[in-house]
Design a protein around this motif. Sequence first.
Motif, mmCIF file in Angstrom:
data_model
loop_
_atom_site.group_PDB
_atom_site.id
_atom_site.type_symbol
_atom_site.label_atom_id
_atom_site.label_comp_id
_atom_site.label_asym_id
_atom_site.label_seq_id
_atom_site.Cartn_x
_atom_site.Cartn_y
_atom_site.Cartn_z
ATOM 1 N N ARG A 197 0.825 -1.464 -0.097
ATOM 2 C CA ARG A 197 -0.210 0.147 0.188
ATOM 3 C C ARG A 197 1.168 1.056 0.349
ATOM 4 O O ARG A 197 1.947 1.024 0.192
ATOM 5 N N LYS A 198 0.288 2.434 -0.172
ATOM 6 C CA LYS A 198 1.253 3.792 -0.109
ATOM 7 C C LYS A 198 2.162 3.907 0.867
ATOM 8 O O LYS A 198 1.491 3.271 2.244
ATOM 9 N N ASN A 199 3.096 4.131 1.092
ATOM 10 C CA ASN A 199 4.761 4.091 1.794
ATOM 11 C C ASN A 199 3.653 2.745 2.890
ATOM 12 O O ASN A 199 4.432 2.630 4.355
ATOM 13 N N LEU A 200 3.650 1.584 2.692
ATOM 14 C CA LEU A 200 3.842 0.576 3.947
ATOM 15 C C LEU A 200 3.874 -0.407 2.325
ATOM 16 O O LEU A 200 3.044 -1.435 1.422
ATOM 17 N N ILE A 201 5.034 -1.448 3.286
ATOM 18 C CA ILE A 201 5.018 -2.812 2.745
ATOM 19 C C ILE A 201 4.807 -4.327 3.662
ATOM 20 O O ILE A 201 5.139 -3.554 4.801
ATOM 21 N N TYR A 202 3.862 -5.142 3.539
ATOM 22 C CA TYR A 202 3.955 -5.750 4.472
ATOM 23 C C TYR A 202 4.233 -7.616 3.982
ATOM 24 O O TYR A 202 3.708 -7.678 2.524
ATOM 25 N N CYS A 203 5.375 -8.037 4.150
ATOM 26 C CA CYS A 203 5.245 -9.229 4.254
ATOM 27 C C CYS A 203 5.703 -10.277 5.075
ATOM 28 O O CYS A 203 6.656 -10.009 6.250
ATOM 29 N N GLU A 204 5.492 -11.238 5.479
ATOM 30 C CA GLU A 204 5.847 -12.903 6.007
ATOM 31 C C GLU A 204 6.574 -13.728 5.301
ATOM 32 O O GLU A 204 6.734 -14.219 3.913
ATOM 33 N N PHE A 205 7.603 -14.068 5.887
ATOM 34 C CA PHE A 205 8.376 -14.907 5.198
ATOM 35 C C PHE A 205 8.405 -16.572 6.062
ATOM 36 O O PHE A 205 7.668 -16.507 7.351
ATOM 37 N N HIS A 252 8.496 -8.695 -5.085
ATOM 38 C CA HIS A 252 7.685 -7.936 -5.788
ATOM 39 C C HIS A 252 6.904 -7.300 -5.175
ATOM 40 O O HIS A 252 6.807 -6.388 -5.917
ATOM 41 N N GLU A 253 6.948 -7.287 -3.798
ATOM 42 C CA GLU A 253 6.385 -5.661 -3.181
ATOM 43 C C GLU A 253 6.944 -4.319 -3.008
ATOM 44 O O GLU A 253 6.797 -3.592 -3.307
ATOM 45 N N VAL A 301 15.898 -14.658 1.293
ATOM 46 C CA VAL A 301 15.173 -13.700 1.844
ATOM 47 C C VAL A 301 15.048 -12.360 0.771
ATOM 48 O O VAL A 301 15.529 -11.288 0.697
ATOM 49 N N ASN A 302 14.532 -12.993 -0.609
ATOM 50 C CA ASN A 302 14.046 -12.319 -1.872
ATOM 51 C C ASN A 302 12.698 -12.672 -2.549
ATOM 52 O O ASN A 302 11.621 -11.806 -2.886
ATOM 53 N N GLU A 303 11.681 -13.569 -2.174
ATOM 54 C CA GLU A 303 10.736 -13.896 -2.054
ATOM 55 C C GLU A 303 9.593 -14.000 -0.606
ATOM 56 O O GLU A 303 10.683 -14.191 0.234
ATOM 57 N N LEU A 318 10.707 -8.288 -13.353
ATOM 58 C CA LEU A 318 11.329 -8.531 -12.199
ATOM 59 C C LEU A 318 11.908 -9.759 -11.548
ATOM 60 O O LEU A 318 13.487 -9.693 -11.610
ATOM 61 N N LEU A 319 10.701 -9.865 -10.570
ATOM 62 C CA LEU A 319 11.080 -10.990 -9.379
ATOM 63 C C LEU A 319 12.017 -12.087 -10.437
ATOM 64 O O LEU A 319 12.664 -12.975 -9.482
#
Length: 217
Positions: free
Chosen positions: A66-74, A86-87, A80-82, A112-113
């Motif tokens: 979202r604008k000014n927000l990246i949220y990732c779970e792994f 993408h985000e 440490v790339n996926e 690009l990913l």
Amino acid sequence: MIMHRNECYTHYFLGSIGNDFAERFESIAKIRRKWILEKLGLKTAHNTEQTSYIVKFSGNKYGRFRKNLIYCEFDDMLEVNEPFMHEECHDVTYRYWGIVPNFLFEGIAEYLLFLYLGKEYYPIQKRGRSKGQALNELEKLEPILLNNIEHNRIPDMKETYYYSAARSFVSFLFFKNGTKFVSEIFQLYSKKEYIDYYNSISREYANWLAQERDTNV
């Protein structure tokens, strides 16, 4: 919670993440960001606002921008790339061009990913699918893509082949024009001329898909 701040991101690390991993992640993220800018023909992103970047170790692999927000779970401390790459592509695209057609937004990130990870790449291949399965899906791509271009709609993300279609078109644009296509097509979008642009190259795109099919059977 661990927090690290640099010129672009404020990283928040949640879950069982130690400081060693947090520092390694931030270092690799800088490398990824530089690579994305280079591939898109950019020296730096225009927007200097901070983006909050939440990284959570869990049993899932999931990302959201979202604008000014990246949220990732792994789910793997060694990977440490996926889904981060993408985000991060979304973040760079948004910082430089703002709101853009969704098929380009997703297509650039997916293209690009695959390129960055050095995976065996085929323009219409969906993640995890064999080349043969992808070939059988070829004829479905263009009508999906054209529908999204004409209406610039946000698709139902359950729609089959959407990411494949978007990535396929972006790979064609890179093949046709290299990095200069990015600024050109976004300029066309700002002038509401991108549908005419697509119509002007749609036959060439269809021929390119057919050639990819014929050379990969």
